[in-house]
Write a protein that holds these residues in place. Structure first.
Motif, PDB file in Angstrom:
ATOM      1  N   GLU A  27     -24.168  -1.839 -37.796  1.00  0.00           N
ATOM      2  CA  GLU A  27     -24.866  -2.648 -36.808  1.00  0.00           C
ATOM      3  C   GLU A  27     -25.510  -1.746 -35.769  1.00  0.00           C
ATOM      4  OE1 GLU A  27     -21.627  -5.105 -35.625  1.00  0.00           O
ATOM      5  OE2 GLU A  27     -21.853  -6.416 -37.346  1.00  0.00           O
ATOM      6  N   HIS A  31     -19.775  -3.509 -30.862  1.00  0.00           N
ATOM      7  CA  HIS A  31     -19.189  -4.797 -30.503  1.00  0.00           C
ATOM      8  C   HIS A  31     -18.835  -4.866 -29.019  1.00  0.00           C
ATOM      9  CE1 HIS A  31     -17.865  -5.776 -34.883  1.00  0.00           C
ATOM     10  NE2 HIS A  31     -19.159  -5.907 -34.700  1.00  0.00           N
ATOM     11  N   ARG A  60     -30.900 -10.107 -30.123  1.00  0.00           N
ATOM     12  CA  ARG A  60     -29.882  -9.447 -30.963  1.00  0.00           C
ATOM     13  C   ARG A  60     -28.495  -9.933 -30.576  1.00  0.00           C
ATOM     14  NH1 ARG A  60     -31.676  -9.735 -34.623  1.00  0.00           N
ATOM     15  NH2 ARG A  60     -29.725  -8.962 -35.426  1.00  0.00           N
ATOM     16  N   TYR A  62     -27.792 -12.836 -29.165  1.00  0.00           N
ATOM     17  CA  TYR A  62     -27.686 -14.230 -29.578  1.00  0.00           C
ATOM     18  C   TYR A  62     -27.427 -14.331 -31.079  1.00  0.00           C
ATOM     19  CZ  TYR A  62     -28.748 -19.103 -30.420  1.00  0.00           C
ATOM     20  OH  TYR A  62     -28.657 -20.406 -30.808  1.00  0.00           O
ATOM     21  N   ALA A  63     -28.114 -13.506 -31.874  1.00  0.00           N
ATOM     22  CA  ALA A  63     -27.897 -13.515 -33.323  1.00  0.00           C
ATOM     23  C   ALA A  63     -26.458 -13.112 -33.653  1.00  0.00           C
ATOM     24  CB  ALA A  63     -28.886 -12.580 -34.009  1.00  0.00           C
ATOM     25  N   PHE A  64     -25.944 -12.110 -32.955  1.00  0.00           N
ATOM     26  CA  PHE A  64     -24.556 -11.666 -33.115  1.00  0.00           C
ATOM     27  C   PHE A  64     -23.595 -12.805 -32.782  1.00  0.00           C
ATOM     28  CE2 PHE A  64     -20.879 -10.097 -30.722  1.00  0.00           C
ATOM     29  CZ  PHE A  64     -20.329  -9.166 -31.579  1.00  0.00           C
ATOM     30  N   ARG A  66     -24.225 -16.058 -32.565  1.00  0.00           N
ATOM     31  CA  ARG A  66     -24.415 -17.192 -33.486  1.00  0.00           C
ATOM     32  C   ARG A  66     -23.742 -16.936 -34.826  1.00  0.00           C
ATOM     33  NH1 ARG A  66     -30.071 -17.615 -34.205  1.00  0.00           N
ATOM     34  NH2 ARG A  66     -29.731 -16.429 -36.081  1.00  0.00           N
ATOM     35  N   ARG A  67     -23.857 -15.713 -35.350  1.00  0.00           N
ATOM     36  CA  ARG A  67     -23.210 -15.371 -36.618  1.00  0.00           C
ATOM     37  C   ARG A  67     -21.694 -15.511 -36.500  1.00  0.00           C
ATOM     38  NH1 ARG A  67     -24.857 -10.189 -37.298  1.00  0.00           N
ATOM     39  NH2 ARG A  67     -22.883  -9.324 -36.648  1.00  0.00           N
ATOM     40  N   TRP A  68     -21.124 -15.009 -35.409  1.00  0.00           N
ATOM     41  CA  TRP A  68     -19.673 -15.125 -35.207  1.00  0.00           C
ATOM     42  C   TRP A  68     -19.276 -16.587 -35.035  1.00  0.00           C
ATOM     43  CZ3 TRP A  68     -16.554 -11.047 -32.151  1.00  0.00           C
ATOM     44  CH2 TRP A  68     -16.705  -9.807 -32.761  1.00  0.00           C
ATOM     45  N   ARG A  69     -20.072 -17.335 -34.284  1.00  0.00           N
ATOM     46  CA  ARG A  69     -19.758 -18.750 -34.068  1.00  0.00           C
ATOM     47  C   ARG A  69     -19.825 -19.529 -35.375  1.00  0.00           C
ATOM     48  NH1 ARG A  69     -24.391 -21.657 -31.461  1.00  0.00           N
ATOM     49  NH2 ARG A  69     -25.011 -21.523 -33.622  1.00  0.00           N
ATOM     50  N   ASP A  70     -20.859 -19.342 -36.160  1.00  0.00           N
ATOM     51  CA  ASP A  70     -21.044 -20.075 -37.404  1.00  0.00           C
ATOM     52  C   ASP A  70     -19.966 -19.768 -38.431  1.00  0.00           C
ATOM     53  OD1 ASP A  70     -23.257 -21.164 -36.207  1.00  0.00           O
ATOM     54  OD2 ASP A  70     -24.713 -20.028 -37.401  1.00  0.00           O
ATOM     55  N   HIS A  71     -19.414 -18.569 -38.381  1.00  0.00           N
ATOM     56  CA  HIS A  71     -18.336 -18.197 -39.299  1.00  0.00           C
ATOM     57  C   HIS A  71     -16.951 -18.425 -38.673  1.00  0.00           C
ATOM     58  CE1 HIS A  71     -21.704 -16.006 -41.210  1.00  0.00           C
ATOM     59  NE2 HIS A  71     -21.083 -16.410 -42.297  1.00  0.00           N
TER      60      HIS A  71
END
Length: 98
Positions: A27, A31, A60, A62-64, A66-71
């Protein structure tokens, strides 16, 4: 985030796929920087696009997030941290079924 806070939080975070041999690329942002940015956003109640320039670009982060939230990683991270706090306080870490 202080070094002491990071020492507690780091082991609770998921290991990126590329570090587990699942392919992909490292990445672009660490983190810790991403979590610092999200904490700043929540603490100050600002909009994603109003992020100060000394943080990674808002899209970037927000994408990070959102990815964590969606998973469901945000929830898992929260639950792990809460369980750790409850355990240190001598309280039961078991949560009632939802």
């Amino acid at each position: 985030m202080t070094d002491a806070e990071w020492a507690v939080v780091r082991p609770l975070l998921p290991v990126p796929g590329w570090l587990r041999g699942r392919g992909g690329q490292p990445e672009a942002y660490c983190h810790r920087a991403m979590l610092d940015t999200v904490r700043y956003l929540v603490d100050n109640g600002i909009k994603w696009r109003a992020m100060p320039a000394d943080f990674p670009p808002w899209d970037r982060v927000y994408a990070f997030f959102r990815r964590w939230r969606d998973h469901l990683l945000v929830r898992e991270f929260h639950d792990r941290l809460r369980d750790r706090v409850r355990d240190r306080a001598g309280r039961d870490t078991e949560r009632p079924p939802a």
